[in-house]
Design an enzyme around this catalytic site. Structure first.
Site, short mmCIF file in Angstrom:
data_model
loop_
_atom_site.label_atom_id
_atom_site.label_comp_id
_atom_site.label_asym_id
_atom_site.label_seq_id
_atom_site.Cartn_x
_atom_site.Cartn_y
_atom_site.Cartn_z
N CYS A 1 -16.58 -17.16 -56.07
CA CYS A 1 -17.00 -18.50 -56.37
C CYS A 1 -17.90 -18.84 -57.50
CB CYS A 1 -17.87 -19.09 -55.07
SG CYS A 1 -19.32 -17.99 -54.56
N HIS B 1 -22.50 -24.34 -57.53
CA HIS B 1 -23.01 -23.23 -58.32
C HIS B 1 -23.34 -23.95 -59.75
CE1 HIS B 1 -22.52 -20.52 -55.31
NE2 HIS B 1 -21.92 -19.77 -55.44
#
Lengths: 344, 344, 344, 344
Positions: A144, A237
């Site tokens: 990710c 993120h």
């Protein structure tokens, strides 16, 4: 008629995101939910600890959970399995003729398995021909944290060449799965370690941005240094990046290279593809996880704060939705690409 | 008999920390609390929005707030004033013969004003002789993010030489003062900008680590790149650092240089000095803000995760309490040093 | 010479608090740490996931973990065991002659076991004589939400009589143990259920405030209704309480009854006893978990916002530290009382 | 052709929600954004501190901000003004012939102003005839905590009669506007006071559920006691409610009365009306703010945990989106009702 798909590890964090994103998908229809033996036989609604902010679709909640066995009634399986078990199970499915679209790390470094981001390396899909699985196949999407970074680096790599990359991540809680991070550990706190993560971020972009030649992917060689932190954010993120480039560039050129970036998924109009894969924000305090993670259905990468770096050439901030673009959404886009390319 | 001290900006975030740390101080006694005209005349308890986790000392709560005028009944003034007003007020106090120990940025770059961290550059105190304030003087402590960084760099600089420093900060909310960061902005979020902060972190260490020669501080020249973020942590700045060194070093040598670091405040046994100024943690997920910010009364710097950096030589994580070591505690240590050196 | 004590369930949330509070205790010395078989034989430092904000005491970190077997080298055992196993293990220890001071719920309702809060019902200790354990004994402290409530109710009960109590709790994360509440469940959220908690809060105060007569505790009969919520707070349970009283009272009388409340632990000067067990705050936005949970070493109960209730007579807010006053600290106070009364 | 609408206080927390919800509205078109003099003349995008999780619509960002003067180019004005100024400004607009749909508290208790929740008291709209504003009019929606409560009480009131209501709220940050609650005040904390809120919750339902007779609203008389807390949640007020009823009821009857509740907005198919205004959840840990606040576009009220109350008859938990159902969304529904009823 829709293509039947199954989800391996359907009750987990990534599994739930697969359920959420595949419900109402124009091409795919969920016909199988598979999870651990312990839960098999019960309905999804009984077993799942659902923590998405939209309700479980009712017909999904009523579905019986099956075992992760290659007898699932579907053509494609999306794997949100834990790495501890994913490797072998995914192989079994591939051998049995399923197309396995995996979010797990186990097969990412297999020589004949594409580590796929459709905007970047759709030509790597050719690796699949070299797989020993007959009608079956395995394709993987990256970690990710890698995904957003690789997307931001791609236009720079193409136009200016990459020499050095230093990245510090501030990663969301959903990346750790469920139950994942204990609230007692993260409240009023930061955890400056995500086990195994830095290694992935330091290596995966080199394969993703690699060149497909003579049936193989030749990795890039530039240096990447990563430091990964967990912060008290649900999704999204954020990454602080410094880059050294081969050719000189102005900030206008860099921004233009991001904003104008468009690729095969956009040309093919894949249902999950973002319209504009990368968006640069000029507001000095953007991007931010809560404000921008859902940009373009959570599939776009947001960038901001481009400025000169006193050590390397440039520095900037990027943001990408870790369970959408960086996991379930990315995998679904991979499957869509394969369908459109006639590989399903 | 204790030395009388006053606090300028006593109701603010740093001012409250001064009150908390100076209450019960063995050498100093708070005899004056000064704040904005609007609050002058009222008692501290009436006016302050106290958010420390220990109660306001009762005799402090009952004290009348005075104006920030150089007629305060004290010898030393600690300044927690906002930069918008600090510059001129502090000068007025210095001219009137007060020792001004300031946390504000305004005078940090004055040629004759020390930017002081007693463990690092106590010899810079000699600059004070060149100040035009007669009996009065101004000394400053660095920005809250600079302090922890400069402490961690000092032993490396002395033993191995610094060439390059790249730092990404994850900074606590208390660094923004009160009311500071709105909860709607930071809940489930990160803000990747702290206005003016990166400039300070990129330059202040060069003066702090500079050499005092012929009445001047000669700045260091190594390159620093900083990226500053705000995260949802109450106290404690975490910093991810990569460094390039002049001489080769092993990880054991680096760790030993930190753990064995001790300096003048320790030798002089200053009341606020930490016993061990820098502590290296071998646990891979340490240091963490909530767990380690209060180490050694909040005056020690915690370091961990030392490992090779694929780009520069080494990378590590550091943590330092931003309103103690990085603000009020640091300023009090500065004052203690001056007392011990006979400058008060 | 200190009394040797052991901790059952030493690695858990309450176990850690026992370790923290007993380190440096003037009467007690930790000589045994016991936990699950899986961890036995390893050192405490290796095994524990320590999340207290002060470091593990070094000599404790080096101690070997023992099994929860009645062969521990100590006179008193403090039990922070999970209810799933606590019942039987505690009985075994009592039968073997240990004094078992338990935080677990299992024996709270045994007819011969005191549900003890030293400020409220130290006479209930006489129940111990009726226990079948010879030299051994079991005493329990109440649920963490009950403790603060019972403390606040005690002076009202004594002076004005209680008829009705309605309480809504906002409980801290540490009450759920470790790993306890997943961060994905509580970030930007409230969980309006704590399984089994409401039953405890609705019944335990009736035994605690009960009358010891003829070798038995006669329970009180007033009605209590509880609603329990989990909120994103590390420590400190806040409770919104409405009460109906038998006799009329003014707000001044109520506040005075709380502020003047003092009892046996204060008279006996037990080391862990708060100086003022209950403190009323006149500030309209107090008490608050982060600001007041550590009042008087975390052993005092804070109250505020007393005002008329349109339905019952009065309403107010209380706050109590759930793992100190409501668990480990409360249990240690129980042990101190027994020592002072010659029961050890 | 769409009806032109303006927003007063367009840059604030509620104003932003008006912008977000009215963009793309099938009947209304934003033609005027008004805010403080200080911002007038600048574009909305320049001035607003936007903190919604969807981007500002581009054509809105480019609109010039106007002063809050009754010369705005629109037929309806939605008021998200602060109570400090709302009273007089709203009157001026009404006198000038505008339909003022206000979220402010100032006119809620005017005898001729409806305190409107379309599902509950659409007949109160008749009050408007008695207003002295000619073509203009003022209608108000209740406080954000009142709305969810009144919705949940309505079916109980109609079928079983209400005698007593005790409610403890856990309210979201967005209810305090922007910047509102400081992060330093709410991180790891609860604030047990929301100034003025309890009075509103204790009185507004009595007018809302009142009977329209002879040109007046006759208030209900049942007793309500409220305790209001602020918790670290972005959106969504959770309320713990105990009720005493006139007639006996079973839990099945209560649940059925909620689930089957449907009213005029549903029959008229108003665009903003939820399909099912109240939804009961049987999962014991539901409803939760993060999971259910957006149910049915944020306009539905979620209820759960119905159980007997030892003091009153029943207790339960409810959840309602405070800035959608409880503010901007509720006001827009009010305007839609008036359009459909021919009052615009």
């Amino acid at each position: 008629m829709k293509i039947s798909v199954g989800i391996l590890g359907a009750t987990g964090s990534v599994g739930q995101k697969f359920v959420q994103l595949l419900s109402g998908h124009p091409w795919f229809e969920i016909t199988a939910l598979a999870a651990s033996e312990r839960t098999a036989g019960k309905t999804y609604g009984e077993v799942v600890h659902w923590f998405q902010s939209t309700p479980i679709p009712e017909q999904i909640a009523a579905m019986k959970i099956l075992e992760c066995d290659p007898s699932l009634p579907c053509r494609i399986v999306f794997s949100g399995l834990d790495a501890a078990v994913a490797g072998e199970i995914e192989e079994r499915f591939a051998r049995a003729g399923y197309l396995v679209v995996s979010n797990a790390k186990n097969h990412r470094w297999d020589e004949d398995v594409p580590l796929l981001i459709p905007e970047i390396n759709s030509d790597h899909l050719q690796l699949v021909k070299h797989q020993p699985y007959g009608k079956g196949a395995i394709v993987t999407n990256p970690n990710c944290s890698t995904t957003g970074l690789a997307m931001a680096l791609k236009p720079l790599h193409d136009r200016f060449g990459l020499e050095k990359v230093l990245v510090v991540t501030l990663q969301a809680l959903s990346g750790a799965g469920f139950p994942g991070v204990a609230s007692l550990d993260i409240t009023d706190n930061v955890i400056p370690l995500i086990s195994g993560e830095e290694e992935k971020v330091q290596t995966e972009p080199l394969k993703i941005l690699g060149k497909y030649e003579n049936g193989k992917v030749r990795q890039q060689k530039f240096a990447i240094s990563a430091h990964c932190n967990r912060v008290a954010v649900l999704d999204g993120h954020l990454e602080c990046v410094s880059v050294g480039l081969v050719k000189p560039a102005t900030s206008e050129e860099l921004i233009e290279s991001w904003n104008s970036f468009s690729s095969e998924p956009q040309q093919l109009e894949l249902p999950t593809a973002p319209q504009q894969p990368i968006r640069y924000f000029h507001e000095p305090h953007f991007p931010q996880p809560r404000l921008h993670r859902n940009l373009d259905k959570g599939m776009a990468v947001s960038i901001g704060r481009l400025r000169a770096c006193p050590l390397l050439d440039w520095k900037f901030v990027l943001l990408s939705h870790n369970t959408v673009r960086g996991a379930a959404g990315g995998a679904i886009l991979n499957a869509e690409l394969m369908v459109k390319k006639g590989l399903v």
